[in-house]
Design an enzyme around this catalytic site. Structure first.
Site, PDB file in Angstrom:
ATOM      1  N   GLU A  69      62.979  22.807  57.708  1.00 24.88           N
ATOM      2  CA  GLU A  69      62.919  20.924  57.239  1.00 24.88           C
ATOM      3  C   GLU A  69      61.849  20.583  56.513  1.00 24.88           C
ATOM      4  OE1 GLU A  69      65.166  19.336  61.557  1.00 24.88           O
ATOM      5  OE2 GLU A  69      62.827  19.124  61.635  1.00 24.88           O
ATOM      6  N   LYS A  85      55.790  16.727  55.516  1.00 27.45           N
ATOM      7  CA  LYS A  85      55.729  18.629  55.940  1.00 27.45           C
ATOM      8  C   LYS A  85      57.084  19.469  55.746  1.00 27.45           C
ATOM      9  CE  LYS A  85      56.259  17.988  60.733  1.00 27.45           C
ATOM     10  NZ  LYS A  85      56.051  17.577  62.282  1.00 27.45           N
ATOM     11  N   THR A 143      57.386  29.293  68.149  1.00 28.94           N
ATOM     12  CA  THR A 143      58.500  28.390  67.783  1.00 28.94           C
ATOM     13  C   THR A 143      58.621  27.405  66.395  1.00 28.94           C
ATOM     14  OG1 THR A 143      59.749  28.122  70.187  1.00 28.94           O
ATOM     15  CG2 THR A 143      60.833  26.687  68.862  1.00 28.94           C
ATOM     16  N   ASP A 202      59.265  25.147  84.754  1.00 28.70           N
ATOM     17  CA  ASP A 202      59.343  25.782  83.225  1.00 28.70           C
ATOM     18  C   ASP A 202      60.278  27.045  83.528  1.00 28.70           C
ATOM     19  OD1 ASP A 202      58.959  26.030  80.321  1.00 28.70           O
ATOM     20  OD2 ASP A 202      59.472  28.229  80.661  1.00 28.70           O
ATOM     21  N   GLY A 224      62.930  17.243  73.359  1.00 31.62           N
ATOM     22  CA  GLY A 224      63.122  18.439  73.050  1.00 31.62           C
ATOM     23  C   GLY A 224      64.674  18.374  72.208  1.00 31.62           C
ATOM     24  N   GLY A 225      65.493  17.487  72.279  1.00 30.89           N
ATOM     25  CA  GLY A 225      66.327  17.133  71.766  1.00 30.89           C
ATOM     26  C   GLY A 225      66.365  17.010  69.878  1.00 30.89           C
ATOM     27  N   ASP A 226      65.918  17.362  69.092  1.00 30.11           N
ATOM     28  CA  ASP A 226      65.362  17.265  67.926  1.00 30.11           C
ATOM     29  C   ASP A 226      66.651  17.508  66.932  1.00 30.11           C
ATOM     30  OD1 ASP A 226      64.331  20.273  68.208  1.00 30.11           O
ATOM     31  OD2 ASP A 226      62.561  19.871  67.844  1.00 30.11           O
ATOM     32  N   LYS A 236      71.400  20.271  69.425  1.00 26.68           N
ATOM     33  CA  LYS A 236      70.416  20.564  70.443  1.00 26.68           C
ATOM     34  C   LYS A 236      69.977  19.077  71.288  1.00 26.68           C
ATOM     35  CE  LYS A 236      65.760  22.276  70.767  1.00 26.68           C
ATOM     36  NZ  LYS A 236      64.941  21.396  70.870  1.00 26.68           N
TER      37      LYS A 236
END
Lengths: 342, 342
Positions: free
Chosen positions: A56, A69, A84, A161, A225-227, A231
């Site tokens: 991105e 960015k 990641t 986790d 984390g949903g991005d 997802k």
């Protein structure tokens, strides 16, 4: 010349200045920029999706400074020994378009994401919040913990986790820094009784990290984390249980937890809460949900902050990124002087 | 580590390899990528416009490599001693999102723009073309002249610019390289009898650099300076006099000369001519017009070419752009090892 903070300098600077000081100072910059939200040229990020992940570009600018960015998200990277998320970013002068500052942003993105979480939680979590549950103890988790302590004074954590080695790593990093850490046997156990719940996992899938029955009255949920499309981390029923706050509505509709909801599902852009233009938390029992996907203004703020903070140090290099002939119309002259004539 | 070609190395490499060799080799890369057009993830560039100029991000990717360019366009820059256009670009590995190659692209954009012009002219200009008229002798002009000689064998030029110092600079740079240059007293005189006309000016305005009465049967017009909304160079009547070829229709409709025409004005994407899927020049009298705005695939090709060409040289450095902890989930460990415990 363009100032450049590479990984080595970022690491040295972060250690010297101290991560918690950085996080609290960075919250000041992010909050200042969210406070002047309407001054920014905003656009949803430009994403290139492949079966492996996403790359991105995230631009944002005010009338003086342009920033962007580059960032990737590749959930299967750690299995191959890679991060990641990696990133770098650039600031430029709007008046002439010249890049002025470049920085690694793998570390900086971890800082800015945590700073944003803490900024929002300071406004939306219950003022008496005492414990944070961290679901997901990957690369972002330590920064989250440090931000909550630095900005909200919370040092009590429950963590979980799927990967025991990641939990062990988190405890090894954070216990020596004085955190009170409970390792939970399940996500549900970690969440039980927590005041703030951070979900920070990296599956590129519709996962249910947090189910509706785990949510208690008064919780603040920091869902990070949903991005990207496809997802998500939250049971959609949770989104009906509380009030949902987002960064930039047009981007979050596509990428956030609310991609699971109808197009007219009501959300509030956080900058309006910050400026008193919209309600935040209105009762101790209310469930507040920050559906965070990461927005370009946060990166802009983080880059501004690092640029300013390193200016008086030696934690940067200068790189020769922009050709600068004496006669601006004689670009060829830079080469021509060296080319044999025939 | 990421390989980085800074301005100094680009200049040294370009002089050592030779600008004409670079241009002819680069045409090979650009043509190869245009020839597999449908394999690319394409998107119009993302532009941030201000009263001063524009800053753009131009991404493109195939299934293996992602690339983007940062580029500005500030027409009043030369009056303040700055380049109108500066740029840099990055290639990354699609499979893990890691940036692998970065380069200055102020010089490289000049090369790739000229290479694209020559690639298109080789297909669309009359095969017996002998003279190029260059309207505008700014930063791009020498690269255009070298590309036409290198790729089409044309060394006869007529030139004109509103700025006599820019013309003088052009002659000073190009005459020693063996070009036959006629300095014209007007744009009309420069164009008269020319086989190929390149317009390359930088006003951010609707200008008429070339009027319809200057266009002769059989001419190929290489219109490069109309490249953002509100910035054109051609009398719109010219666009009705010939057949118009573009890079990427959705971007050119917004940025190119055809922004002056109705939305259904017919154009042909050049890659289709290259692949034999659409007609190019069909007669010696036909006027062909390349409405060039610059497309991300050209930058992708240019970056690929330089990456490959410098690989066996020492014209690059290595920069530390991506944090790479031993444990990919232990990003904090990079800093944590240096932070005092409490």
């Amino acid at each position: 010349m363009t100032r450049f903070v590479d990984v080595r300098n970022m690491v040295r600077w972060a250690a010297a200045r101290g991560p918690e000081r950085i996080l609290s100072e960075m919250v000041g910059y992010v909050e200042a920029d969210f406070g002047r939200w309407e001054e920014f040229d905003k656009t949803p990020r430009v994403a290139s999706h492949t079966p492996y992940g996403v790359i991105e570009l995230m631009p944002a600018s005010d009338s003086e400074t342009y920033g962007f960015k580059y960032v990737n998200g590749h959930p299967s990277n750690p299995a191959h020994g890679f991060q990641t998320v990696t990133a770098f970013g650039v600031l430029a002068d709007v008046s002439n378009g010249y890049p002025t500052f470049m920085s690694e942003m793998t570390l900086l993105t971890a800082f800015r994401t945590a700073a944003t979480s803490a900024m929002v939680a300071r406004k939306l979590a219950r003022p008496d919040a005492k414990r944070v549950a961290l679901i997901g103890t990957g690369s972002q988790s330590e920064f989250q913990a440090l931000a909550f302590r630095s900005v909200l004074g919370i040092a009590k954590l429950s963590v979980w986790d799927t990967d025991p080695a990641a939990v062990e790593k988190f405890v090894r990093n954070m216990a020596p820094l004085g955190f009170d850490i409970a390792v939970a046997p399940s996500a549900a156990e970690a969440v039980r009784g927590a005041d703030i719940v951070t979900t920070c996992t990296a599956d590129k899938a519709k996962a249910v990290i947090l189910s509706a029955d785990m949510v208690e009255p008064g919780m603040h949920i920091n869902a990070m984390g949903g991005d990207c499309p496809g997802k998500t981390e939250l049971d959609p029923a949770i989104l009906d249980r509380g009030d949902v706050f987002v960064e930039f509505d047009p981007q979050t509709r596509v990428e956030g937890e609310i991609q699971q909801m109808p197009a007219d599902f009501p959300v509030t852009e956080f900058w309006q809460v910050l400026n008193g233009q919209a309600a935040g938390r209105t009762s101790a029992d209310q469930v507040t949900i920050f559906d965070s996907v990461g927005f370009a203004i946060e990166d802009f703020s983080a880059l501004r902050y690092v640029r300013d903070a390193v200016a008086t140090t030696d934690f940067f290099d200068e790189i020769d990124l922009v050709a600068n002939p004496d006669d601006p119309k004689d670009l060829f002259g830079l080469i021509g002087a060296l080319v044999p004539t025939g």
